[in-house]
Design an enzyme around this catalytic site. Sequence first.
Site, PDB file in Angstrom:
ATOM      1  N   ARG A 156       0.745  -1.267   0.192  1.00  0.00           N
ATOM      2  CA  ARG A 156      -0.001   0.044  -0.036  1.00  0.00           C
ATOM      3  C   ARG A 156       1.014   1.187  -0.162  1.00  0.00           C
ATOM      4  O   ARG A 156       1.746   1.303   0.963  1.00  0.00           O
ATOM      5  CB  ARG A 156      -0.829  -0.163   1.286  1.00  0.00           C
ATOM      6  CG  ARG A 156      -2.389   0.021   1.185  1.00  0.00           C
ATOM      7  CD  ARG A 156      -3.166  -0.010   2.584  1.00  0.00           C
ATOM      8  NE  ARG A 156      -2.353   0.331   3.522  1.00  0.00           N
ATOM      9  CZ  ARG A 156      -3.354   0.656   4.559  1.00  0.00           C
ATOM     10  NH1 ARG A 156      -4.690   0.912   4.394  1.00  0.00           N
ATOM     11  NH2 ARG A 156      -2.504   1.152   5.704  1.00  0.00           N
TER      12      ARG A 156
ATOM     13  N   THR B 246      -1.266   7.281  -0.710  1.00  0.00           N
ATOM     14  CA  THR B 246      -2.428   7.449  -1.333  1.00  0.00           C
ATOM     15  C   THR B 246      -3.289   6.213  -0.734  1.00  0.00           C
ATOM     16  O   THR B 246      -4.430   6.129  -0.977  1.00  0.00           O
ATOM     17  CB  THR B 246      -2.084   7.232  -2.746  1.00  0.00           C
ATOM     18  OG1 THR B 246      -1.517   5.786  -2.952  1.00  0.00           O
ATOM     19  CG2 THR B 246      -1.367   8.271  -3.515  1.00  0.00           C
TER      20      THR B 246
ATOM     21  N   ASP C 169       0.749  -3.240  12.333  1.00  0.00           N
ATOM     22  CA  ASP C 169       1.084  -3.446  10.930  1.00  0.00           C
ATOM     23  C   ASP C 169       1.345  -4.866  11.197  1.00  0.00           C
ATOM     24  O   ASP C 169       2.323  -5.530  11.659  1.00  0.00           O
ATOM     25  CB  ASP C 169       2.347  -2.810  10.480  1.00  0.00           C
ATOM     26  CG  ASP C 169       2.646  -2.999   9.079  1.00  0.00           C
ATOM     27  OD1 ASP C 169       2.824  -4.144   8.729  1.00  0.00           O
ATOM     28  OD2 ASP C 169       2.692  -1.868   8.519  1.00  0.00           O
TER      29      ASP C 169
ATOM     30  N   ASP D 201       4.871  -6.075   9.645  1.00  0.00           N
ATOM     31  CA  ASP D 201       5.883  -6.102  10.315  1.00  0.00           C
ATOM     32  C   ASP D 201       5.917  -6.800  11.600  1.00  0.00           C
ATOM     33  O   ASP D 201       6.984  -7.367  12.190  1.00  0.00           O
ATOM     34  CB  ASP D 201       5.774  -4.442  11.045  1.00  0.00           C
ATOM     35  CG  ASP D 201       6.454  -3.638   9.635  1.00  0.00           C
ATOM     36  OD1 ASP D 201       7.027  -3.929   8.943  1.00  0.00           O
ATOM     37  OD2 ASP D 201       5.999  -2.372   9.897  1.00  0.00           O
TER      38      ASP D 201
HETATM   39  C1  PRP Z   1      -1.225  -4.511   4.635  1.00  0.00           C
HETATM   40  C2  PRP Z   1      -1.954  -5.622   4.560  1.00  0.00           C
HETATM   41  C3  PRP Z   1      -2.935  -5.615   3.338  1.00  0.00           C
HETATM   42  C4  PRP Z   1      -3.060  -4.071   3.305  1.00  0.00           C
HETATM   43  C5  PRP Z   1      -4.439  -3.711   3.923  1.00  0.00           C
HETATM   44  O1  PRP Z   1      -0.050  -4.663   3.500  1.00  0.00           O
HETATM   45  O2  PRP Z   1      -1.168  -6.937   4.549  1.00  0.00           O
HETATM   46  O3  PRP Z   1      -2.254  -6.238   2.204  1.00  0.00           O
HETATM   47  O4  PRP Z   1      -1.893  -3.490   4.191  1.00  0.00           O
HETATM   48  O5  PRP Z   1      -4.822  -2.568   3.659  1.00  0.00           O
HETATM   49  P1  PRP Z   1      -5.799  -2.135   2.422  1.00  0.00           P
HETATM   50  O6  PRP Z   1      -7.081  -3.006   2.564  1.00  0.00           O
HETATM   51  O7  PRP Z   1      -6.245  -0.643   2.759  1.00  0.00           O
HETATM   52  O8  PRP Z   1      -5.172  -2.292   1.247  1.00  0.00           O
HETATM   53  P2  PRP Z   1       1.074  -3.573   3.481  1.00  0.00           P
HETATM   54  O9  PRP Z   1       0.734  -2.560   2.304  1.00  0.00           O
HETATM   55  O10 PRP Z   1       1.207  -2.944   4.601  1.00  0.00           O
HETATM   56  O11 PRP Z   1       2.299  -4.258   2.936  1.00  0.00           O
HETATM   57  P3  PRP Z   1       3.176  -5.460   3.518  1.00  0.00           P
HETATM   58  O12 PRP Z   1       2.214  -6.721   3.766  1.00  0.00           O
HETATM   59  O13 PRP Z   1       4.230  -5.951   2.570  1.00  0.00           O
HETATM   60  O14 PRP Z   1       3.601  -4.998   5.015  1.00  0.00           O
HETATM   61  N1  URA Z   2      -2.294  -2.921   7.036  1.00  0.00           N
HETATM   62  C1  URA Z   2      -2.017  -3.486   8.237  1.00  0.00           C
HETATM   63  O1  URA Z   2      -1.074  -4.378   8.382  1.00  0.00           O
HETATM   64  N2  URA Z   2      -2.544  -3.087   9.466  1.00  0.00           N
HETATM   65  C2  URA Z   2      -3.788  -2.073   9.364  1.00  0.00           C
HETATM   66  O2  URA Z   2      -4.345  -1.920  10.195  1.00  0.00           O
HETATM   67  C3  URA Z   2      -4.101  -1.783   8.017  1.00  0.00           C
HETATM   68  C4  URA Z   2      -3.388  -2.325   7.040  1.00  0.00           C
END
Ligand code: PRP
Ligand code: URA
Length: 209
Positions: free
Chosen positions: A104, A108, A200, A203
């Site tokens: 994400r 944005t 997160d 993380d």
């Molecule tokens: C997180 C999570 C989803 C997304 C959710 O991923 O694992 O994929 O955010 O948010 P959304 O419903 O608003 O799209 P992130 O972008 O943090 O990537 P990562 O898993 O690589 O840390």
């Molecule tokens: N992605 C995450 O990992 N946590 C949230 O709360 C939203 C998006």
Amino acid sequence: MKNLVIMDHPLIRHKITILRKIETKHKEFCELVEEISMLMAYEATRDLPLEKVEIETPLTKTVQEVISGKKLCIVPVLRAGLGMVDGIRLLIPNAKVGHIGLYRDHDTLEPVEYYNKLPNDVNERLVIVLDPMLATGGSVSAAIDLVKKAGATNIKLMSIVGTEQGINFVHKNHPDVTIYVGIVDERLNEHGYILPGLGDAGDRLFGTL
Ligand code: PRP
Ligand code: URA
């Protein structure tokens, strides 16, 4: 809502509460995501079709049931979806695994694709897209677009923590996809994080806090 299943099993609820806690460390967090995913997969596969087969026990021949046809493909959305894979493979070891890489954009909140590798027979399988977090719904909706583009027609989504906003967004874009969600939280904060949420997920799973 049609095509929405919210988990009500006490074990799932209990484990999600521990998952949320700030003091839950990396190792326990990974174990809980695996366990919750396995329990959710039990629900999400409840309607798999069965067929009759003849087998032989040590005593006699008998007609019994097995799951019919090509089985499943699970598709974790990287990174956090990876944490859900092992728990499901304990239940369904023959499931194929596709991978979709999306992150994400911090400003944005729009998903950015960076990886896509799916089995070439997704059109013959039930595809379960995995992402523990369904926040705005942008990431999983984009992942479902990609599995549909690859030919999948029988698709489900499993997320551990969702929001009404995210569920509505996925449902509007993909009304044919049944959403299995562990719990529906209150809202998103100004940075797009789920409240109360668990922080997160990527993380916490991979220790990159
Ligand atoms: C997180 C999570 C989803 C997304 C959710 O991923 O694992 O994929 O955010 O948010 P959304 O419903 O608003 O799209 P992130 O972008 O943090 O990537 P990562 O898993 O690589 O840390
Ligand atoms: N992605 C995450 O990992 N946590 C949230 O709360 C939203 C998006």
